[in-house]
Design a protein around this motif. Structure first.
Motif, PDB file in Angstrom:
ATOM      1  N   LEU A  23       0.835  -1.205   0.000  1.00  0.00           N
ATOM      2  CA  LEU A  23       0.000   0.000   0.000  1.00  0.00           C
ATOM      3  C   LEU A  23       0.870   1.256   0.000  1.00  0.00           C
ATOM      4  O   LEU A  23       0.535   2.254  -0.649  1.00  0.00           O
ATOM      5  CB  LEU A  23      -0.938  -0.004   1.213  1.00  0.00           C
ATOM      6  N   ILE A  24       1.996   1.220   0.709  1.00  0.00           N
ATOM      7  CA  ILE A  24       2.922   2.356   0.695  1.00  0.00           C
ATOM      8  C   ILE A  24       3.550   2.503  -0.684  1.00  0.00           C
ATOM      9  O   ILE A  24       3.724   3.621  -1.196  1.00  0.00           O
ATOM     10  CB  ILE A  24       4.003   2.177   1.777  1.00  0.00           C
ATOM     11  N   ILE A  25       3.876   1.376  -1.323  1.00  0.00           N
ATOM     12  CA  ILE A  25       4.430   1.421  -2.680  1.00  0.00           C
ATOM     13  C   ILE A  25       3.409   2.019  -3.644  1.00  0.00           C
ATOM     14  O   ILE A  25       3.766   2.802  -4.538  1.00  0.00           O
ATOM     15  CB  ILE A  25       4.860   0.012  -3.133  1.00  0.00           C
ATOM     16  N   PHE A  26       2.141   1.679  -3.478  1.00  0.00           N
ATOM     17  CA  PHE A  26       1.092   2.291  -4.310  1.00  0.00           C
ATOM     18  C   PHE A  26       1.127   3.818  -4.169  1.00  0.00           C
ATOM     19  O   PHE A  26       0.965   4.544  -5.158  1.00  0.00           O
ATOM     20  CB  PHE A  26      -0.291   1.791  -3.886  1.00  0.00           C
ATOM     21  N   CYS A  27       1.327   4.289  -2.960  1.00  0.00           N
ATOM     22  CA  CYS A  27       1.394   5.743  -2.741  1.00  0.00           C
ATOM     23  C   CYS A  27       2.579   6.353  -3.493  1.00  0.00           C
ATOM     24  O   CYS A  27       2.458   7.429  -4.098  1.00  0.00           O
ATOM     25  CB  CYS A  27       1.519   6.050  -1.249  1.00  0.00           C
ATOM     26  N   ILE A  28       3.725   5.666  -3.465  1.00  0.00           N
ATOM     27  CA  ILE A  28       4.897   6.152  -4.207  1.00  0.00           C
ATOM     28  C   ILE A  28       4.593   6.196  -5.699  1.00  0.00           C
ATOM     29  O   ILE A  28       4.943   7.152  -6.396  1.00  0.00           O
ATOM     30  CB  ILE A  28       6.119   5.242  -3.933  1.00  0.00           C
ATOM     31  N   ARG A  81      23.544   0.560  -3.328  1.00  0.00           N
ATOM     32  CA  ARG A  81      24.705   0.663  -2.439  1.00  0.00           C
ATOM     33  C   ARG A  81      24.351   1.235  -1.062  1.00  0.00           C
ATOM     34  O   ARG A  81      24.909   0.816  -0.053  1.00  0.00           O
ATOM     35  CB  ARG A  81      25.789   1.524  -3.090  1.00  0.00           C
ATOM     36  N   LEU A  82      23.435   2.186  -1.012  1.00  0.00           N
ATOM     37  CA  LEU A  82      23.123   2.875   0.240  1.00  0.00           C
ATOM     38  C   LEU A  82      21.814   2.426   0.871  1.00  0.00           C
ATOM     39  O   LEU A  82      21.626   2.585   2.071  1.00  0.00           O
ATOM     40  CB  LEU A  82      23.061   4.391   0.004  1.00  0.00           C
ATOM     41  N   GLY A  83      20.912   1.894   0.055  1.00  0.00           N
ATOM     42  CA  GLY A  83      19.598   1.502   0.551  1.00  0.00           C
ATOM     43  C   GLY A  83      18.505   2.319  -0.106  1.00  0.00           C
ATOM     44  O   GLY A  83      18.712   3.451  -0.533  1.00  0.00           O
ATOM     45  N   ARG A  84      17.313   1.733  -0.182  1.00  0.00           N
ATOM     46  CA  ARG A  84      16.207   2.375  -0.889  1.00  0.00           C
ATOM     47  C   ARG A  84      15.729   3.639  -0.187  1.00  0.00           C
ATOM     48  O   ARG A  84      15.503   4.673  -0.812  1.00  0.00           O
ATOM     49  CB  ARG A  84      15.023   1.413  -1.021  1.00  0.00           C
ATOM     50  N   LYS A  85      15.562   3.575   1.138  1.00  0.00           N
ATOM     51  CA  LYS A  85      14.992   4.712   1.853  1.00  0.00           C
ATOM     52  C   LYS A  85      15.867   5.958   1.760  1.00  0.00           C
ATOM     53  O   LYS A  85      15.345   7.078   1.721  1.00  0.00           O
ATOM     54  CB  LYS A  85      14.767   4.350   3.324  1.00  0.00           C
ATOM     55  N   LYS A  86      17.167   5.778   1.737  1.00  0.00           N
ATOM     56  CA  LYS A  86      18.072   6.928   1.709  1.00  0.00           C
ATOM     57  C   LYS A  86      17.980   7.687   0.394  1.00  0.00           C
ATOM     58  O   LYS A  86      18.433   8.834   0.300  1.00  0.00           O
ATOM     59  CB  LYS A  86      19.507   6.472   1.962  1.00  0.00           C
ATOM     60  N   ILE A  87      17.417   7.070  -0.620  1.00  0.00           N
ATOM     61  CA  ILE A  87      17.166   7.752  -1.891  1.00  0.00           C
ATOM     62  C   ILE A  87      15.714   8.203  -1.969  1.00  0.00           C
ATOM     63  O   ILE A  87      15.408   9.335  -2.355  1.00  0.00           O
ATOM     64  CB  ILE A  87      17.502   6.829  -3.077  1.00  0.00           C
ATOM     65  N   LEU A  88      14.787   7.330  -1.575  1.00  0.00           N
ATOM     66  CA  LEU A  88      13.363   7.616  -1.726  1.00  0.00           C
ATOM     67  C   LEU A  88      12.895   8.792  -0.870  1.00  0.00           C
ATOM     68  O   LEU A  88      12.192   9.679  -1.356  1.00  0.00           O
ATOM     69  CB  LEU A  88      12.544   6.380  -1.366  1.00  0.00           C
ATOM     70  N   VAL A  89      13.262   8.803   0.385  1.00  0.00           N
ATOM     71  CA  VAL A  89      12.737   9.827   1.295  1.00  0.00           C
ATOM     72  C   VAL A  89      13.166  11.231   0.879  1.00  0.00           C
ATOM     73  O   VAL A  89      12.312  12.126   0.725  1.00  0.00           O
ATOM     74  CB  VAL A  89      13.128   9.516   2.755  1.00  0.00           C
ATOM     75  N   LEU A 190       9.649   6.548   5.466  1.00  0.00           N
ATOM     76  CA  LEU A 190      10.728   6.562   6.458  1.00  0.00           C
ATOM     77  C   LEU A 190      10.381   5.745   7.690  1.00  0.00           C
ATOM     78  O   LEU A 190      11.204   4.960   8.184  1.00  0.00           O
ATOM     79  CB  LEU A 190      11.034   8.010   6.854  1.00  0.00           C
ATOM     80  N   PHE A 191       9.157   5.879   8.197  1.00  0.00           N
ATOM     81  CA  PHE A 191       8.820   5.286   9.489  1.00  0.00           C
ATOM     82  C   PHE A 191       8.016   3.989   9.399  1.00  0.00           C
ATOM     83  O   PHE A 191       7.995   3.216  10.360  1.00  0.00           O
ATOM     84  CB  PHE A 191       8.040   6.299  10.337  1.00  0.00           C
ATOM     85  N   SER A 192       7.359   3.744   8.256  1.00  0.00           N
ATOM     86  CA  SER A 192       6.440   2.603   8.209  1.00  0.00           C
ATOM     87  C   SER A 192       6.806   1.528   7.192  1.00  0.00           C
ATOM     88  O   SER A 192       6.333   0.394   7.310  1.00  0.00           O
ATOM     89  CB  SER A 192       5.006   3.097   7.911  1.00  0.00           C
ATOM     90  N   LEU A 193       7.593   1.844   6.165  1.00  0.00           N
ATOM     91  CA  LEU A 193       7.961   0.842   5.163  1.00  0.00           C
ATOM     92  C   LEU A 193       8.986  -0.122   5.748  1.00  0.00           C
ATOM     93  O   LEU A 193      10.047   0.290   6.222  1.00  0.00           O
ATOM     94  CB  LEU A 193       8.532   1.518   3.916  1.00  0.00           C
ATOM     95  N   LYS A 194       8.674  -1.399   5.723  1.00  0.00           N
ATOM     96  CA  LYS A 194       9.577  -2.436   6.225  1.00  0.00           C
ATOM     97  C   LYS A 194      10.151  -3.197   5.032  1.00  0.00           C
ATOM     98  O   LYS A 194       9.496  -4.039   4.444  1.00  0.00           O
ATOM     99  CB  LYS A 194       8.825  -3.395   7.155  1.00  0.00           C
ATOM    100  N   ASN A 195      11.343  -2.850   4.679  1.00  0.00           N
ATOM    101  CA  ASN A 195      11.956  -3.460   3.491  1.00  0.00           C
ATOM    102  C   ASN A 195      13.417  -3.785   3.758  1.00  0.00           C
ATOM    103  O   ASN A 195      14.076  -3.121   4.570  1.00  0.00           O
ATOM    104  CB  ASN A 195      11.858  -2.516   2.296  1.00  0.00           C
ATOM    105  N   PRO A 196      13.941  -4.809   3.074  1.00  0.00           N
ATOM    106  CA  PRO A 196      15.378  -5.080   3.163  1.00  0.00           C
ATOM    107  C   PRO A 196      16.140  -3.979   2.462  1.00  0.00           C
ATOM    108  O   PRO A 196      15.634  -3.363   1.529  1.00  0.00           O
ATOM    109  CB  PRO A 196      15.533  -6.420   2.436  1.00  0.00           C
ATOM    110  N   GLU A 197      17.330  -3.694   2.909  1.00  0.00           N
ATOM    111  CA  GLU A 197      18.146  -2.648   2.296  1.00  0.00           C
ATOM    112  C   GLU A 197      19.411  -3.274   1.725  1.00  0.00           C
ATOM    113  O   GLU A 197      20.452  -3.318   2.378  1.00  0.00           O
ATOM    114  CB  GLU A 197      18.494  -1.565   3.330  1.00  0.00           C
TER     115      GLU A 197
END
Length: 397
Positions: A23-28, A81-89, A190-197
């Motif tokens: 659902l969070i990915i849908f928002c993105i 290399r750094l992780g998804r959240k560090k680019i997405l947020v 940042l606070f709710s997406l639980k994903n491997p990095e």
């Protein structure tokens, strides 16, 4: 690349479409497609109030999509290399801030600068959303998640022009403020997406060199060229200059323009749902070739239409072409790409997509400036048929 552990496994899982991560990915996804389709219905009004020549208004699309060409492969490597959240947020926050700022300026040149910055924020969104699905799901769940995500994207492209057109009734600048929604989505990621990095030890030069080396043949050139052409036609002729025709020839309101553009997206959604049946009878190559014939017909008839509602014929035909064409391009590319470089090759295709989005309004604007508005659609129709010949020559084995 380090192996990625999928976290979607388990026997007692809810249906994938109810998974909070998806659902969070849908928002993105919905944010990633917001930047163009929501604002184009207001272009005629913007051009009038800011005293901008109609042939220049397409620059608002060009400067927004241009960062995709430069940044998509770089951000893809950094995300590995750094992780998804560090680019997405940061991308979502930048997109939101720059987008809102666009709504407060009254100088066209400053608006172009802010649109460029907004495009920098948007550059990673439409590639990392699919990457996250690949990270989080496997097997049938991944296939289902990809399908749901594509459907959500189609709903967005269907509704955004109508939403933007309705908001534009209050003023041309209000649709530009819609990206404010990206800021809370960034916090949600940042606070709710639980994903491997996942992190990769492969350096940037090696990554691009190996990926590019695997696609240096005639067939891949044909696919990439088809991607460029598809989005040149979509963003150059339809999204940018069809609203100008509706305003100048039929005095259509921004809301009406939004409805007309939305009709094309609705056709894309319906056609895409039938793609599975079509692929049982026709190859991906055949469907891609057919799409460029369909594009040419839809474009060539526009100058001969003398009622705004008859333009629905053209938008419906064009939507049919997109519904069978671009998904077939992606399918063919995935079939041909070496698995170890699939993400890299999809990123390269995303860069070519950005080329099409950027060049389309620019080149069609040149045609408009030289020969007038009708020439945009005749030139685009001819280019579509030329693309058919290039693709056929490159992919015939």
């Amino acid at each position: 690349m380090d192996s990625i552990e999928h976290i979607s496994q388990g026997k007692n899982r809810n249906p994938v479409y109810l998974d909070k991560n998806l659902l969070i990915i849908f928002c993105i996804t919905l944010i990633g497609i917001l930047g163009v389709s929501s604002v184009t219905p207001t272009f005629p009004k913007l051009a009038q109030e800011l005293n901008v020549p109609p042939q220049d208004v397409g620059l608002l699309v060009t400067v927004f999509t241009f960062p995709t060409i430069l940044l998509t492969p770089i951000l893809g490597v950094l995300a590995d290399r750094l992780g998804r959240k560090k680019i997405l947020v940061p991308s979502l926050i930048l997109f939101g801030i720059a987008g809102v700022a666009c709504g407060f300026v009254r100088d066209f040149n400053l608006l172009l600068i802010l649109r460029f910055i907004e495009g920098m924020g948007a550059a990673s969104l439409n590639s990392l959303n699919v990457t996250l699905i690949g990270d989080l799901y496997s097997g049938k769940e991944r296939t289902a998640a990809m399908g749901y995500n594509a459907s959500v994207g189609s709903v967005g492209t269907t509704t955004y022009p109508t939403i933007g057109g309705a908001i534009a009734v209050m003023g041309w600048n209000y649709p530009f403020m819609l990206p404010i929604l990206a800021i809370p989505i960034g916090l949600l990621v940042l606070f709710s997406l639980k994903n491997p990095e996942p992190k990769s030890q492969q350096n940037f030069i090696e990554y691009l060199k190996n990926a590019w080396g695997s696609v240096r043949n005639k067939q891949f050139f044909g696919i990439f060229f088809s991607t460029v052409a598809t989005f040149m036609l979509l963003y150059g002729a339809f999204i940018t200059y069809l609203p100008i025709v509706m305003k100048n020839s039929f005095n259509a309101s921004a809301f009406t323009i939004g409805i007309m553009i939305s009709s094309m997206s609705a056709t894309i959604t319906v056609t895409s749902l039938q793609l599975g049946r079509l692929t049982r009878k026709f190859s991906s190559k055949t469907l891609i070739r057919a799409s460029f014939v369909i594009f040419a017909i839809a474009l060539a008839i526009i100058p001969f239409i003398h009622s705004i509602w008859l333009l629905l014929i053209s938008t419906t035909i064009f939507g049919l072409g997109l519904g069978i064409g671009f998904p077939s391009i992606q399918t063919l590319l995935a079939e041909m790409a070496p698995k170890e470089y699939l993400a890299a090759i999809m990123s390269i295709n995303g860069t070519f997509l950005g080329f099409g989005q950027t060049l389309g309004p620019l080149l069609m604007g040149i045609a408009f400036g030289i020969w007038g508005i009708n020439s945009v659609f005749f030139v685009a129709a001819c280019f579509s048929l030329a693309t058919l010949l290039v693709f056929r020559r490159c992919t015939c084995m």
